[in-house]
Structure formats: C-alpha cells, structure tokens
Design an enzyme around this catalytic site. Structure first.
Site, PDB file in Angstrom:
ATOM      1  CD  GLU A 227      -2.830   0.944  -0.010  1.00  0.00           C
ATOM      2  OE1 GLU A 227      -3.397   1.970  -0.465  1.00  0.00           O
ATOM      3  OE2 GLU A 227      -3.284  -0.103  -0.357  1.00  0.00           O
ATOM      4  CE1 TYR A 306      34.348 -17.626  20.374  1.00  0.00           C
ATOM      5  CE2 TYR A 306      33.629 -18.970  21.922  1.00  0.00           C
ATOM      6  CZ  TYR A 306      33.497 -18.458  20.716  1.00  0.00           C
ATOM      7  OH  TYR A 306      32.449 -18.618  19.783  1.00  0.00           O
ATOM      8  CB  SER A 319      24.661 -18.349  13.809  1.00  0.00           C
ATOM      9  OG  SER A 319      25.023 -19.841  13.296  1.00  0.00           O
ATOM     10  N   GLY A 320      27.630 -17.772  12.972  1.00  0.00           N
ATOM     11  CA  GLY A 320      29.249 -17.862  13.334  1.00  0.00           C
ATOM     12  C   GLY A 320      29.821 -19.167  13.139  1.00  0.00           C
ATOM     13  CG  HIS A 324      38.380 -21.112  12.057  1.00  0.00           C
ATOM     14  ND1 HIS A 324      39.551 -20.998  13.248  1.00  0.00           N
ATOM     15  CD2 HIS A 324      37.227 -21.207  12.743  1.00  0.00           C
ATOM     16  CE1 HIS A 324      38.857 -21.273  14.131  1.00  0.00           C
ATOM     17  NE2 HIS A 324      37.516 -21.513  14.100  1.00  0.00           N
ATOM     18  CB  CYS A 342      34.476 -23.266  13.737  1.00  0.00           C
ATOM     19  SG  CYS A 342      33.772 -21.507  14.071  1.00  0.00           S
ATOM     20  CG  ASN A 344      38.714 -25.542  15.449  1.00  0.00           C
ATOM     21  OD1 ASN A 344      38.916 -25.575  16.480  1.00  0.00           O
ATOM     22  ND2 ASN A 344      37.827 -24.737  14.676  1.00  0.00           N
TER      23      ASN A 344
END
Length: 400
Positions: A227, A306, A319-320, A324, A342, A344
């Site tokens: 609208e 951390y 979200s992370g 890595h 993660c 690793n």
C-alpha cells in the site's frame, strides 16, 4: 430599371450554362454527384473518427502500473505508442479493448507521451496525443542483490534479492516474482522462494551446471510492493559458475574430503564442535571469506568465554560457523571434536582451503546432533525442492 433586369437575366443564364458544362464534361469534381450526401462524398462515407486517451493530456500523479486506455468513436484503432521524455519507445501490448499496458511498470516521477492512430468510417486517418506524468512515491522500496556483478561462484550459490521494506501480501510477492527475470546460458529448472518478509532467493533444482552464465534483472522501478510503496530502481547482475567444489565434513571420522569436479583433491583432518557446542549438520555454502577475523563469544550470547583472532576463515552460517585455522587444536584434529562449533583445521590446510574455495561452494556436514536451521545465512539446500517451491508466491518453477 429595364437595363438592370436584362443584365441579371444574362448572368443567370451564363451560370446555368457553366454548371451544365462542368457536370457534362467531368471537369472539376470528376463527374461526382453534386447533391449533398451524393455518392463518393464524406457525408456518405461516414463521420471522421474521434479518439480519446486516458490518462488525459496534462494528468499528473499517475500510478506507474496504470494502463493507458484509448477509445475510438466512428472508427477503428490502428496503433498506440508510448514514449518517455527522451523519445524512447516503451515496450508494451495493446489489448482488444484498447488498453495498452507496458511490459514492465512505468517509472515513477517520469513523463510520458501517448500517440494513437485510428481510421474513421470515412476512410481517413486520425491521430491524437496526450502527455502525462507518473507520481513521485512517498514510500520507496530499495533493494540489493547477490552475488556481485561479474563474480565467479560455486555450484551452490543462490541469487538473493534483499528488500528495504517487508512484503507480506501474497499478491505483492507474486508481483515482485513476475518482475524478476533469470536468463541462463544452459537453461535449467529453478524457482524463487521467500526466505523472509524482506528477502527472496532463487536456486536451481539441482546444483548449477559448471560454466553456467546467469543474468538476473529485477524490474522494480514503478513496481507496487504494498500500500503506497513503489520501487524506483531496476537492478541487474551477471555471474558465472566456476568449477564444482563439494566438501563433505564428517564429525564421526573427523575428516573433510574436498572434491573438485567429483575428484578428491585433499583430505583434511578436522575438529568440530564439542558436546554442548555441536556443529550444524546440513548442506551449507561458503558464504564469504576473510583472511583474518576476530572470533568473539559475545556474538553468540556467551560474553567473556573467548575472544581470539583467527586466520583463513570461510563462513558457513550467519550465526558464526566457520572453517578456519586453529593451531591450538591440531592435536585433536582428525581424532576428537573440541571446537566451539566451527570446523578447525591446521594453518596449512586452512590456508589451502581458503585459497581453493569460491563463494557458493558446497560444504556438507554430517554426524552431529544439531541440524542446520533454514535461513541461517543463504541456506537454499537446507530445503527439499518441493519445500523450496512451496515458498514461491507463484508456486511454479522458472526455466531460464
């Protein structure tokens, strides 16, 4: 008085003689019937056509999705064209009822000229023109698109259209989908699906073919998106699909098996999330890359746990979750899961993976108790094709 009567009579006789000669010899008038309405005269052929155009000449604040109406009295419409302020013709179609509609919406805050032609019942052509201006929106829909124009991406990369305002009504969503054009060098089946009220994504049914060239055009200028909400700018991007890179990460074997075109090119020992910080299982893509990133637990609701600088980061979720380098866990990589969620890897393996990876490469994680949530970044492969198609307001696939 006698002389005057004689002169008048002589003139009358001369006029009668002249009229008789013209009719008889077929001079001026070509032998046509001189009587009003006689054969071959406009009166017998019918009246001239009359054209009326809507919006009328001089109208302002016209909605960009308004059709142009042309009506003809005593004749037949033979043509309608619409041009912008620079004289460029606007593509459109003319319906049987005399309504002309543009292929894509007219631009807001713009001026247009309508030119119409008709042939009357008298056989003569008639033309008419009208100039009007479209409205200036008070509520504007802005947009952004991904991938980047000219980018080379992986086979799992979706197209993302991000909107500045929520679009909730199904009719408005359908209108937006109809304004999105996907052209492919190798046409395959795909579909748009609404990820949220502000985002719609396109993915193929299966992964993109290697070497596919894709162009996406969003015809949003002049599009009604709610609208009083109007798009003001079209968007376009082109991208190419690179080699097929598919990595399968197993939490049970603690290995990441990397394939290029189906061939294993590297097997990487990894460590995934420890109990309580389990990694996500599901089909993800490489969303972005960063050579250096600061990992901060505060971003996942655990402040102070951390805060560390990491290298060779490939993002897998909003979200992370990252793939890595983790030099502190090399002793566990390949045997135990000790990370905060993660993937690793050693600095050497992480750098290789970082340099090898394209945005849109597929990364599939298995063996964890935590399932990937749809919408945690671009996650189009977290849904089946049927569920993906159900998220389209049009409910049907697109073939480029």
């Amino acid at each position: 008085m006698r002389n005057g009567t004689t002169i008048a009579g002589a003139l009358a006789a001369a006029l009668l003689l002249t009229a008789g000669c013209t009719s008889a010899t077929g001079g001026i008038g070509g032998g046509g019937d001189p009587r009003p309405g006689g054969a071959g005269t406009p009166a017998e052929q019918g009246p001239a056509a009359r054209l009326s155009i809507t919006p009328a000449d001089g109208t302002t604040k016209v909605p960009p999705d308004t059709g142009v109406g042309v009506k003809v009295a005593q004749g037949k419409l033979t043509g309608v064209s619409v041009t912008d302020a620079k004289g460029r013709e606007v593509r459109g179609t003319l319906a049987a009822d005399g309504t002309w509609r543009p292929r894509w919406p007219l631009r807001p805050s713009a001026r247009y000229t309508v030119s119409a032609e008709a042939t009357g019942t008298d056989g003569r052509p008639v033309t008419a023109t009208a100039k009007f201006a479209t409205l200036k929106p008070t509520r504007v829909l802005e947009s952004g698109m991904s991938p980047l124009d000219g980018e080379r991406v992986g086979v799992g990369m979706p197209v993302q259209l991000l909107l500045s305002r929520p679009v909730t009504a199904k009719a408005d969503r359908a209108r937006i989908e109809r304004a999105l054009v996907v052209r492919m060098s190798k046409p395959v089946e795909g579909a748009w699906s609404w990820v949220s009220e502000r985002e719609v994504q396109f993915r193929p049914r299966e992964y993109w073919p290697v070497g596919e060239k894709v162009t996406v055009v969003a015809h949003l200028a002049g599009l009604r998106a709610g609208e009083g909400v109007w798009g003001t700018k079209d968007r376009e991007l082109s991208f190419t699909v690179g080699p097929s890179h598919i990595t399968k990460v197993s939490a049970s074997t603690h290995r990441a098996v990397v394939r290029d075109g189906g061939k294993v090119v590297r097997t990487i020992p990894v460590s995934l999330g420890k109990p309580g910080d389990d990694s996500y299982s599901g089909v993800m893509i490489a969303q972005e890359k960063s050579a250096t990133t600061i990992m901060d637990s505060a971003t996942v609701g655990k402040p102070g746990e951390y805060r560390i600088r990491t290298k060779w980061n490939v993002r897998m979720t909003y979200s992370g979750t990252f793939f890595h380098a983790a030099p502190w866990s090399t002793g566990a990589q390949g045997s135990r899961n000790v990370s905060h969620g993660c993937v690793n890897a050693s600095p050497e393996d992480a750098r290789w993976f970082y340099e090898f990876t394209q945005r849109g490469d597929v990364i599939e994680v298995t063996g964890t108790s935590r399932k990937l949530r749809f919408g945690n970044g671009p996650t189009p492969w977290a849904k089946s094709w049927e569920d993906w198609l159900a998220g389209s307001a049009l409910g049907k696939p697109v073939s480029g």
